[in-house]
Motif scaffolding. Sequence first.
Motif, PDB file in Angstrom:
ATOM      1  N   ARG A  65       0.828  -1.209   0.000  1.00 18.37           N
ATOM      2  CA  ARG A  65       0.000   0.000   0.000  1.00 18.37           C
ATOM      3  C   ARG A  65       0.865   1.262   0.000  1.00 18.37           C
ATOM      4  NH1 ARG A  65      -3.057  -3.124   3.689  1.00 18.37           N
ATOM      5  NH2 ARG A  65      -2.097  -2.051   5.472  1.00 18.37           N
ATOM      6  N   LEU A  66       1.949   1.224   0.774  1.00 23.24           N
ATOM      7  CA  LEU A  66       2.823   2.386   0.873  1.00 23.24           C
ATOM      8  C   LEU A  66       3.406   2.757  -0.492  1.00 23.24           C
ATOM      9  CD1 LEU A  66       4.288   4.424   2.746  1.00 23.24           C
ATOM     10  CD2 LEU A  66       6.094   2.718   3.012  1.00 23.24           C
ATOM     11  N   VAL A  67       3.792   1.745  -1.261  1.00 21.88           N
ATOM     12  CA  VAL A  67       4.454   1.994  -2.541  1.00 21.88           C
ATOM     13  C   VAL A  67       3.464   2.178  -3.689  1.00 21.88           C
ATOM     14  CG1 VAL A  67       6.033   0.999  -4.243  1.00 21.88           C
ATOM     15  CG2 VAL A  67       6.528   0.761  -1.807  1.00 21.88           C
ATOM     16  N   LEU A  68       2.325   1.489  -3.641  1.00 21.74           N
ATOM     17  CA  LEU A  68       1.439   1.465  -4.806  1.00 21.74           C
ATOM     18  C   LEU A  68       0.130   2.222  -4.647  1.00 21.74           C
ATOM     19  CD1 LEU A  68       1.896  -2.220  -6.031  1.00 21.74           C
ATOM     20  CD2 LEU A  68       2.957  -0.141  -6.932  1.00 21.74           C
ATOM     21  N   ASP A  69      -0.216   2.684  -3.453  1.00 23.70           N
ATOM     22  CA  ASP A  69      -1.455   3.458  -3.317  1.00 23.70           C
ATOM     23  C   ASP A  69      -1.426   4.679  -4.229  1.00 23.70           C
ATOM     24  OD1 ASP A  69      -2.826   1.862  -1.619  1.00 23.70           O
ATOM     25  OD2 ASP A  69      -2.758   3.205   0.118  1.00 23.70           O
ATOM     26  N   ASP A  70      -2.552   4.977  -4.839  1.00 23.06           N
ATOM     27  CA  ASP A  70      -2.695   6.116  -5.756  1.00 23.06           C
ATOM     28  C   ASP A  70      -1.928   5.925  -7.062  1.00 23.06           C
ATOM     29  OD1 ASP A  70      -4.170   7.462  -3.770  1.00 23.06           O
ATOM     30  OD2 ASP A  70      -2.345   8.275  -2.888  1.00 23.06           O
ATOM     31  N   PHE A  71      -1.537   4.702  -7.357  1.00 17.62           N
ATOM     32  CA  PHE A  71      -0.839   4.464  -8.622  1.00 17.62           C
ATOM     33  C   PHE A  71      -1.734   4.922  -9.767  1.00 17.62           C
ATOM     34  CE2 PHE A  71       0.855   2.072 -12.207  1.00 17.62           C
ATOM     35  CZ  PHE A  71       2.226   2.185 -12.003  1.00 17.62           C
ATOM     36  N   PRO A  72      -1.228   5.737 -10.698  1.00 18.91           N
ATOM     37  CA  PRO A  72      -2.088   6.306 -11.743  1.00 18.91           C
ATOM     38  C   PRO A  72      -2.684   5.240 -12.656  1.00 18.91           C
ATOM     39  CG  PRO A  72       0.242   6.767 -12.188  1.00 18.91           C
ATOM     40  CD  PRO A  72       0.167   6.205 -10.811  1.00 18.91           C
ATOM     41  N   SER A  73      -3.946   5.443 -13.000  1.00 18.55           N
ATOM     42  CA  SER A  73      -4.606   4.530 -13.933  1.00 18.55           C
ATOM     43  C   SER A  73      -4.198   4.883 -15.359  1.00 18.55           C
ATOM     44  CB  SER A  73      -6.124   4.632 -13.784  1.00 18.55           C
ATOM     45  OG  SER A  73      -6.548   5.968 -14.015  1.00 18.55           O
ATOM     46  N   HIS A  74      -4.408   3.955 -16.290  1.00 13.44           N
ATOM     47  CA  HIS A  74      -4.042   4.207 -17.679  1.00 13.44           C
ATOM     48  C   HIS A  74      -4.925   5.307 -18.266  1.00 13.44           C
ATOM     49  CE1 HIS A  74      -1.921   0.108 -18.510  1.00 13.44           C
ATOM     50  NE2 HIS A  74      -1.486   0.711 -17.409  1.00 13.44           N
ATOM     51  N   PRO A  75      -4.323   6.275 -18.952  1.00 21.70           N
ATOM     52  CA  PRO A  75      -5.124   7.348 -19.564  1.00 21.70           C
ATOM     53  C   PRO A  75      -6.069   6.807 -20.632  1.00 21.70           C
ATOM     54  CG  PRO A  75      -2.781   7.921 -19.505  1.00 21.70           C
ATOM     55  CD  PRO A  75      -2.885   6.474 -19.166  1.00 21.70           C
ATOM     56  N   GLY A  76      -7.150   7.521 -20.846  1.00 20.85           N
ATOM     57  CA  GLY A  76      -8.105   7.117 -21.865  1.00 20.85           C
ATOM     58  C   GLY A  76      -7.645   7.477 -23.262  1.00 20.85           C
ATOM     59  N   LEU A  77      -8.308   6.896 -24.231  1.00 22.66           N
ATOM     60  CA  LEU A  77      -7.988   7.140 -25.635  1.00 22.66           C
ATOM     61  C   LEU A  77      -8.170   8.626 -25.962  1.00 22.66           C
ATOM     62  CD1 LEU A  77      -7.263   5.758 -28.355  1.00 22.66           C
ATOM     63  CD2 LEU A  77      -9.733   5.603 -28.796  1.00 22.66           C
ATOM     64  N   GLY A  78      -7.154   9.221 -26.599  1.00 21.60           N
ATOM     65  CA  GLY A  78      -7.243  10.612 -27.002  1.00 21.60           C
ATOM     66  C   GLY A  78      -6.773  11.603 -25.962  1.00 21.60           C
ATOM     67  N   THR A  79      -6.398  11.133 -24.784  1.00 20.53           N
ATOM     68  CA  THR A  79      -5.963  12.057 -23.727  1.00 20.53           C
ATOM     69  C   THR A  79      -4.458  12.270 -23.716  1.00 20.53           C
ATOM     70  OG1 THR A  79      -5.775  10.285 -22.090  1.00 20.53           O
ATOM     71  CG2 THR A  79      -7.920  11.388 -22.274  1.00 20.53           C
ATOM     72  N   VAL A  80      -3.725  11.492 -24.519  1.00 21.36           N
ATOM     73  CA  VAL A  80      -2.266  11.608 -24.575  1.00 21.36           C
ATOM     74  C   VAL A  80      -1.856  11.779 -26.037  1.00 21.36           C
ATOM     75  CG1 VAL A  80      -0.064  10.531 -23.954  1.00 21.36           C
ATOM     76  CG2 VAL A  80      -2.076  10.149 -22.522  1.00 21.36           C
ATOM     77  N   PRO A  81      -1.926  13.007 -26.556  1.00 20.55           N
ATOM     78  CA  PRO A  81      -1.626  13.231 -27.979  1.00 20.55           C
ATOM     79  C   PRO A  81      -0.141  13.221 -28.316  1.00 20.55           C
ATOM     80  CG  PRO A  81      -2.170  15.300 -26.915  1.00 20.55           C
ATOM     81  CD  PRO A  81      -2.403  14.235 -25.896  1.00 20.55           C
ATOM     82  N   ASP A  82       0.730  13.436 -27.296  1.00 22.07           N
ATOM     83  CA  ASP A  82       2.163  13.463 -27.571  1.00 22.07           C
ATOM     84  C   ASP A  82       2.927  13.037 -26.320  1.00 22.07           C
ATOM     85  OD1 ASP A  82       2.267  15.749 -25.833  1.00 22.07           O
ATOM     86  OD2 ASP A  82       1.640  16.988 -27.536  1.00 22.07           O
ATOM     87  N   LEU A  83       4.251  12.957 -26.440  1.00 23.74           N
ATOM     88  CA  LEU A  83       5.061  12.474 -25.313  1.00 23.74           C
ATOM     89  C   LEU A  83       5.080  13.453 -24.150  1.00 23.74           C
ATOM     90  CD1 LEU A  83       8.145  10.677 -26.918  1.00 23.74           C
ATOM     91  CD2 LEU A  83       6.142   9.675 -25.821  1.00 23.74           C
ATOM     92  N   ASP A  84       4.903  14.738 -24.439  1.00 18.68           N
ATOM     93  CA  ASP A  84       4.841  15.701 -23.341  1.00 18.68           C
ATOM     94  C   ASP A  84       3.622  15.417 -22.460  1.00 18.68           C
ATOM     95  OD1 ASP A  84       7.128  17.012 -24.088  1.00 18.68           O
ATOM     96  OD2 ASP A  84       6.084  18.536 -25.280  1.00 18.68           O
ATOM     97  N   ALA A  85       2.495  15.127 -23.110  1.00 20.14           N
ATOM     98  CA  ALA A  85       1.275  14.795 -22.370  1.00 20.14           C
ATOM     99  C   ALA A  85       1.434  13.468 -21.641  1.00 20.14           C
ATOM    100  CB  ALA A  85       0.078  14.739 -23.318  1.00 20.14           C
ATOM    101  N   ALA A  86       2.151  12.534 -22.279  1.00 18.20           N
ATOM    102  CA  ALA A  86       2.399  11.239 -21.645  1.00 18.20           C
ATOM    103  C   ALA A  86       3.226  11.413 -20.378  1.00 18.20           C
ATOM    104  CB  ALA A  86       3.110  10.307 -22.623  1.00 18.20           C
ATOM    105  N   GLU A  87       4.269  12.255 -20.504  1.00 20.49           N
ATOM    106  CA  GLU A  87       5.110  12.507 -19.327  1.00 20.49           C
ATOM    107  C   GLU A  87       4.320  13.190 -18.218  1.00 20.49           C
ATOM    108  OE1 GLU A  87       9.135  15.027 -18.096  1.00 20.49           O
ATOM    109  OE2 GLU A  87       8.610  14.742 -20.204  1.00 20.49           O
ATOM    110  N   ALA A  88       3.500  14.170 -18.589  1.00 16.60           N
ATOM    111  CA  ALA A  88       2.707  14.894 -17.593  1.00 16.60           C
ATOM    112  C   ALA A  88       1.729  13.969 -16.875  1.00 16.60           C
ATOM    113  CB  ALA A  88       1.954  16.041 -18.261  1.00 16.60           C
TER     114      ALA A  88
END
Length: 242
Positions: A147-170
């Motif tokens: 829980r300490l290490v993995l709580d709040d682990f980000p979920s996979h972004p939806g289709l169309g929400t990551v148009p480029d690598l800058d958005a992927a990094e963010a």
Amino acid sequence: MTLQIDVPHLYRGAINVWVEDPVSAAWFNAVWSDGDIRILTAGGHTAVEALARHAMKNSLQNVFGVVDQDFGESNISDWSASGKSFHRFVLPVHEVENLLLDSEAMANCTVNNTGKSAEQIEDRMKSLTERQVPLMACRATLSELRRLVLDDFPSHPGLGTVPDLDAAEAAIVDSSWFKAIATRTSQAAKATYVQQRLQHIERQYQADLTDDRWKQTFSGKEVFQDAISFFYRAPKISGQSR
């Protein structure tokens, strides 16, 4: 992944309850014995959570989930709250098998074909839990570290929400998990932290052994299975060699 559920076919009960496994289903069917309640087996803690979330998202007010507490926390204090919005109920015991640790019931059940007394069964169960203390402390500490290490682990972004690598990094570095991970891992990686948590949790389990709390906090599945092997002897099959 989007769940595709045949709602009219699956949710035929007036009340529909997802549980983790066949043992849980058998217990709830026996306790409730109500034709209006349909018990469904999800196949694990994570599956129950996903199905309960799906029900809430789709405004299915008659669909619920019941899961073991395991090494987390029960939400039983809110079960009767008039304003509750959750559909997932976390049991106030480690797992559903803990609800079966009744030595009187075991002694008087029809499968007690060795004639073990309630006192003998109780002593057997208590003896096993006493030997389990270091193991339970280890399991609880591992769960805390996860829980300490993995709580709040980000979920996979939806289709169309990551148009480029800058958005992927963010999407990764701006998440609350990424911002806290360095602090979390530095704490979890210290042997002294692990040692302190093990010692603290061991004391909690030792305290549970002083009264009947061990029936709620230890691994009910393992204790129950051992108890059955103690008071039940399988009949010999005709022609079976000794």
